[in-house]
Design a protein around this motif. Structure first.
Motif, PDB file in Angstrom:
ATOM      1  N   UNK A 217       0.833  -1.198   0.000  1.00 36.45           N
ATOM      2  CA  UNK A 217       0.000   0.000   0.000  1.00 36.45           C
ATOM      3  C   UNK A 217       0.873   1.256   0.000  1.00 36.45           C
ATOM      4  N   UNK A 218       0.401   2.317  -0.666  1.00 33.17           N
ATOM      5  CA  UNK A 218       1.205   3.530  -0.878  1.00 33.17           C
ATOM      6  C   UNK A 218       1.620   4.194   0.431  1.00 33.17           C
ATOM      7  N   UNK A 219       0.723   4.271   1.413  1.00 33.11           N
ATOM      8  CA  UNK A 219       1.048   4.973   2.649  1.00 33.11           C
ATOM      9  C   UNK A 219       2.197   4.300   3.403  1.00 33.11           C
ATOM     10  N   UNK A 220       2.198   2.959   3.440  1.00 35.83           N
ATOM     11  CA  UNK A 220       3.288   2.266   4.116  1.00 35.83           C
ATOM     12  C   UNK A 220       4.555   2.259   3.274  1.00 35.83           C
ATOM     13  N   UNK A 221       4.396   2.218   1.965  1.00 36.02           N
ATOM     14  CA  UNK A 221       5.569   2.272   1.094  1.00 36.02           C
ATOM     15  C   UNK A 221       6.349   3.567   1.288  1.00 36.02           C
ATOM     16  N   UNK A 222       5.643   4.652   1.601  1.00 34.21           N
ATOM     17  CA  UNK A 222       6.309   5.942   1.809  1.00 34.21           C
ATOM     18  C   UNK A 222       7.258   5.896   3.000  1.00 34.21           C
ATOM     19  N   UNK A 223       7.002   5.000   3.956  1.00 30.29           N
ATOM     20  CA  UNK A 223       7.863   4.871   5.134  1.00 30.29           C
ATOM     21  C   UNK A 223       8.861   3.728   5.012  1.00 30.29           C
ATOM     22  N   UNK A 224       8.776   2.934   3.980  1.00 27.49           N
ATOM     23  CA  UNK A 224       9.617   1.752   3.843  1.00 27.49           C
ATOM     24  C   UNK A 224      11.044   2.163   3.506  1.00 27.49           C
ATOM     25  N   UNK A 225      11.970   1.311   3.804  1.00 27.59           N
ATOM     26  CA  UNK A 225      13.387   1.643   3.665  1.00 27.59           C
ATOM     27  C   UNK A 225      13.771   2.023   2.240  1.00 27.59           C
ATOM     28  N   UNK A 226      13.130   1.415   1.260  1.00 26.71           N
ATOM     29  CA  UNK A 226      13.541   1.689  -0.111  1.00 26.71           C
ATOM     30  C   UNK A 226      13.107   3.058  -0.601  1.00 26.71           C
ATOM     31  N   UNK A 227      12.239   3.734   0.158  1.00 28.13           N
ATOM     32  CA  UNK A 227      11.813   5.069  -0.287  1.00 28.13           C
ATOM     33  C   UNK A 227      12.966   6.066  -0.186  1.00 28.13           C
ATOM     34  N   UNK A 228      13.755   5.984   0.906  1.00 23.34           N
ATOM     35  CA  UNK A 228      15.011   6.736   1.052  1.00 23.34           C
ATOM     36  C   UNK A 228      14.870   8.218   0.707  1.00 23.34           C
ATOM     37  N   UNK A 229      13.835   8.849   1.243  1.00 25.77           N
ATOM     38  CA  UNK A 229      13.692  10.288   1.051  1.00 25.77           C
ATOM     39  C   UNK A 229      13.212  10.925   2.354  1.00 25.77           C
ATOM     40  N   UNK A 230      12.962  12.235   2.314  1.00 21.77           N
ATOM     41  CA  UNK A 230      12.668  12.969   3.533  1.00 21.77           C
ATOM     42  C   UNK A 230      11.170  13.083   3.831  1.00 21.77           C
TER      43      UNK A 230
END
Length: 249
Positions: A217-230
Motif C-alpha cells: 500500500x502507498x502509505x506504508x511504502x512511503x515509510x519503507x526503507x527503499x523510499x530513502x527520502x525525507x
C-alpha cells in the motif's frame, strides 16, 4: 414375578456430533480472533510508550551534545554511523565514531541508534525493537533545504546547532516532511493540505504488526526503507496502514 427391561441405550448421532464440532470450532475461532486483537492493542500501546521514551532520549541527547545522533545502519549493532568524508566527496567507509562534519551514512532510511542512546529493549544485534519485535526506524534532517552552506548537517554535527544558532539561526531549517497521505507526494514534498509537519528535525516510527513484510500500500511504502527520502506518512490506522509515527518539530 417378572420385570420388563425398560433400559435403553442412548448416544449421539453422527449429525449431532458434527454440529457440536462446528460449534466448538466457531467458539475457538472467535476466541483466537479476540485474543489476537487484544494482543495487537496491547502491543500498540507498548510501542507508543517506547516511541515516547525514544523522543525523550533524543531531546536529552540534543541538550547534552548540541546535536542529534545519526541513525544506526544495518551493520552497526545499534550504533550511530558517519561517513568518512564530508560533502561533496563520496561518503566513504562507514565510521562508528563521531565525525566533525556530522555527515550520517544514512539520514532517512535506517534505525534508532539504541546503543548510542542507551535504550532497551533491543534485539540480539543491539537494535531498538517495537512490541512486535520489529526494528524501530529513525530519520534526521540533513538541512538540505539550505545546502550548500557554511554549516552543512548542523543537526548532527558536534555543537552544530549551538554554533549555527549563535551565528545565523536562519540556517537551521529542518526539512523532514510528515504527510497524512502518500497520494500527492511529489519531489520530496506534499501539498499543504496534506502536511502534518513541514519542518521536522527527526522522525521515529514503528512499522507495526506487519513490519517484517514489505508493504504494497502507498502509505506504508512511503515509510519503507527503499523510499530513502525525507517524506513520511502518518495516516489513520487501517488494514493497509498500521505504522506508528512520531516526530520532533
Amino acid at each position: 414375578m417378572t420385570f420388563a427391561n425398560t433400559s435403553k441405550s442412548s448416544g449421539f448421532t453422527l449429525t449431532e456430533l458434527a454440529i457440536v464440532l462446528v460449534i466448538v470450532a466457531l467458539l475457538i475461532g472467535g476466541l483466537t480472533v479476540s485474543l489476537s486483537a487484544s494482543r495487537d492493542i496491547a502491543n500498540e500501546k507498548e510501542t507508543q510508550k517506547q516511541l515516547a521514551l525514544i523522543n525523550e532520549a533524543l531531546l536529552g541527547f540534543a541538550a547534552g551534545q548540541s546535536r542529534l545522533p545519526c541513525p544506526a545502519t544495518a551493520g552497526s549493532n545499534g550504533r550511530e554511523t558517519f561517513c568518512t568524508n564530508a560533502l561533496p566527496a563520496a561518503c566513504g567507509a562507514e565510521l562508528y565514531t563521531v565525525q566533525p562534519h556530522g555527515r550520517c551514512t544514512d539520514f532517512f532510511s535506517a534505525f534508532v541508534p539504541a546503543a548510542t542512546l542507551g535504550l532497551s529493549p533491543t534485539d540480539n544485534q543491539g537494535f531498538a525493537i517495537d512490541a512486535w519485535g520489529n526494528r524501530l526506524r529513525y530519520a534526521v534532517s540533513n538541512n538540505a533545504a539550505v545546502l550548500p552552506t557554511p554549516f552543512p548537517n548542523p543537526f548532527t554535527t558536534p555543537s552544530g546547532m549551538k554554533t549555527v544558532w549563535a551565528t545565523d539561526p536562519t540556517q537551521l531549517q529542518p526539512d523532514l516532511r510528515v504527510c497524512n497521505t502518500a497520494a500527492n507526494i511529489a519531489a520530496n514534498d506534499c501539498p499543504a493540505a496534506d502536511l502534518l509537519a513541514n519542518s521536522a528535525v527527526a522522525v521515529v516510527f514503528s512499522t507495526g504488526r506487519n513490519g517484517s513484510i514489505a508493504p504494497t500500500a502507498a502509505n506504508e511504502l512511503a515509510n519503507w526503507t527503499t523510499s530513502n527520502d525525507r517524506v513520511f506518512v502518518s495516516a489513520t490506522p487501517s488494514p493497509s496502514f498500521d505504522d506508528l509515527v512520531i516526530w520532533i518539530s
